[in-house]
Design a protein around this motif. Structure first.
Motif, PDB file in Angstrom:
ATOM      1  N   SER A  43       0.812  -1.221   0.000  1.00 25.75           N
ATOM      2  CA  SER A  43       0.000   0.000   0.000  1.00 25.75           C
ATOM      3  C   SER A  43       0.845   1.270   0.000  1.00 25.75           C
ATOM      4  O   SER A  43       0.310   2.375   0.103  1.00 25.75           O
ATOM      5  N   GLU A  66      -7.218  -2.652   8.073  1.00 27.47           N
ATOM      6  CA  GLU A  66      -7.285  -1.256   7.629  1.00 27.47           C
ATOM      7  C   GLU A  66      -6.236  -0.385   8.302  1.00 27.47           C
ATOM      8  O   GLU A  66      -5.706   0.542   7.690  1.00 27.47           O
ATOM      9  N   MET A  69      -2.706   0.147   6.554  1.00 30.11           N
ATOM     10  CA  MET A  69      -2.618   0.741   5.224  1.00 30.11           C
ATOM     11  C   MET A  69      -1.744   1.993   5.254  1.00 30.11           C
ATOM     12  O   MET A  69      -1.871   2.837   6.134  1.00 30.11           O
ATOM     13  N   ALA A  72      -4.625   4.897   0.593  1.00 30.88           N
ATOM     14  CA  ALA A  72      -6.013   4.450   0.403  1.00 30.88           C
ATOM     15  C   ALA A  72      -6.133   3.150  -0.380  1.00 30.88           C
ATOM     16  O   ALA A  72      -7.197   2.533  -0.393  1.00 30.88           O
ATOM     17  N   GLY A  73      -5.071   2.724  -1.040  1.00 33.87           N
ATOM     18  CA  GLY A  73      -5.156   1.514  -1.857  1.00 33.87           C
ATOM     19  C   GLY A  73      -3.833   0.790  -1.941  1.00 33.87           C
ATOM     20  O   GLY A  73      -2.866   1.127  -1.245  1.00 33.87           O
ATOM     21  N   HIS A  75      -0.756  -0.128  -4.508  1.00 38.34           N
ATOM     22  CA  HIS A  75      -0.233   0.544  -5.690  1.00 38.34           C
ATOM     23  C   HIS A  75       0.745  -0.291  -6.510  1.00 38.34           C
ATOM     24  O   HIS A  75       0.973   0.010  -7.683  1.00 38.34           O
ATOM     25  N   LYS A 103      -9.498  -7.119  -4.033  1.00 39.08           N
ATOM     26  CA  LYS A 103     -10.204  -5.853  -3.830  1.00 39.08           C
ATOM     27  C   LYS A 103      -9.481  -4.691  -4.493  1.00 39.08           C
ATOM     28  O   LYS A 103     -10.118  -3.774  -5.037  1.00 39.08           O
ATOM     29  N   HIS A 104      -8.153  -4.744  -4.495  1.00 38.68           N
ATOM     30  CA  HIS A 104      -7.370  -3.635  -5.054  1.00 38.68           C
ATOM     31  C   HIS A 104      -6.828  -3.948  -6.455  1.00 38.68           C
ATOM     32  O   HIS A 104      -6.005  -3.198  -6.976  1.00 38.68           O
TER      33      HIS A 104
END
Length: 377
Positions: A43, A66, A69, A72-73, A75, A103-104
């Motif tokens: 992340s 969460e 992280m 936000a995502g 990469h 999910k990402h």
């Protein structure tokens, strides 16, 4: 698990298994020697455009959550591991690494000899590759790879930088209480230029008593200079980020104006490199880069050795000593790890004092930024 086929630009063709997202993806392959923190690595926006080969053989054991992280995502283009562990066990876990990657939309590759890949990269250097769970033909993969842009041709900053200004108020994370500490009273205020900033860098800045406002990469230097003159900010922080710093021409021009205005500045990783380029000293690409949480760095002022977290493929040149003093040196290859500019209230480091993952022996650097800004009020 599905099969995945891998083609590297040196002609190596491999077959493995995949988890995470099904896809056909092109990126640069690097290796990371961290023993933990795979979620923080995936992340971290600095890994945009790259496949990360983990030298730690067991990955997935603690799941994901969460709180860990760094943005936000996810990469990175993908992660490559010796053995993926789908059955995770950790009281903080919220989902598996597999579902996190799905999910990402990030590919995972497993059941492959990561020691072989790491030794190859160490001998031949970082290189481009393609991985596909859809295409098995070697020649077709080669054709796609050869027609794809290289990582140094892509401006990933445009993808990872914030699109709007925001304030960050969370303090540092407590590993004993598993929550973010209450932020201390603000002593100084800064603008953080977001080239792909990690969440924990912002936490450490706030934890040092700094009021933090994050702004996009397409900032206007004159606005910051005016804010500094009006004392609404005390300095500027240049963040970490992905890709080749030489690509960022617009950002370099704006940073040159901040240098001329003698605004106190601090840069980490890409920010460190951009300060060098903006002073007229172009960066160069390392053979296979520094990626991991075990790099010894010598503090040239104290003489102490700090074990640091690192993530970069580029470095500043040795002749920058014409305008800056070396504050930190990498003991693996004697490359420059930190600089204090001689005629400006500006300093920077190549390593990551915020860690996440990695040791926090260099976290004192954030307090040094506070001191610098107070001295230049």
């Amino acid at each position: 698990m599905k099969k995945v086929w891998i083609y590297l630009e040196n002609g190596t063709f491999l077959e493995a298994n995949s988890f995470g997202a099904d896809n056909t993806v092109v990126g640069e392959i690097v290796f990371n020697t961290s023993l933990s923190g795979y979620q923080e690595i995936m992340s971290d926006p600095s890994y945009a455009g790259q496949f990360v080969t983990f030298t730690m053989p067991e990955i997935g054991n603690v799941g994901t959550n969460e709180q860990d992280m760094e943005s936000a995502g996810a990469h990175a283009k993908g992660m490559i591991v010796r053995k993926y562990q789908p059955r995770y066990s950790n009281f903080r876990a919220e989902e598996s690494l597999d579902s996190f990657l799905v999910k990402h939309n990030v590919m995972g590759i497993c059941n492959i000899d990561t020691r072989y890949l790491t030794k190859m990269l160490r001998a031949e250097g970082s290189m481009m590759m393609i991985a596909s769970s859809e295409i098995s033909d070697k020649d077709e993969l080669k054709k796609i790879l050869e027609s794809s842009p290289r990582i140094e041709d892509i401006n990933y900053i445009e993808q990872v930088s914030t699109k709007k200004v925001y304030k960050h108020t969370s303090g540092t994370y407590s590993s004993t209480e598993f929550k973010y500490n209450e932020a201390p009273q603000t002593e100084v205020k800064i603008a953080v230029i977001d080239f792909g900033v990690k969440r924990n860098i912002l936490n450490e800045l706030v934890g040092a008593g700094i009021g933090v406002e994050v702004i996009p990469n397409d900032f206007i230097a004159e606005d910051l200079i005016q804010a500094y003159k009006e004392k609404s900010i005390d300095g500027v922080f240049l963040s970490n980020g992905p890709g080749d710093p030489l690509v960022l021409k617009k950002e370099q021009e704006q940073i040159k104006k901040l240098i001329t205005a003698k605004i106190p500045m601090f840069g980490i990783c890409l920010g460190h490199q951009l300060l060098s380029i903006s002073h007229g000293y172009d960066t160069f690409k390392l053979k296979f880069g520094h990626h991991g949480g075990n790099h010894p760095v010598k503090n040239e002022k104290s003489g102490f050795i700090e074990i640091t977290a690192q993530n970069h493929n580029y470095n500043v040149p040795d002749n920058i000593v014409e305008i800056a003093d070396i504050t930190h040196t990498n003991l693996f290859d004697n490359t420059i790890e930190g600089l204090k500019y001689k005629d400006s209230p500006i300093f920077s480091v190549q390593h990551h004092p915020e860690a996440s993952p990695g040791p926090k022996e260099s976290a004192y650097i954030f307090s040094e930024f506070v001191t610098l800004m107070k001295e230049n009020r």
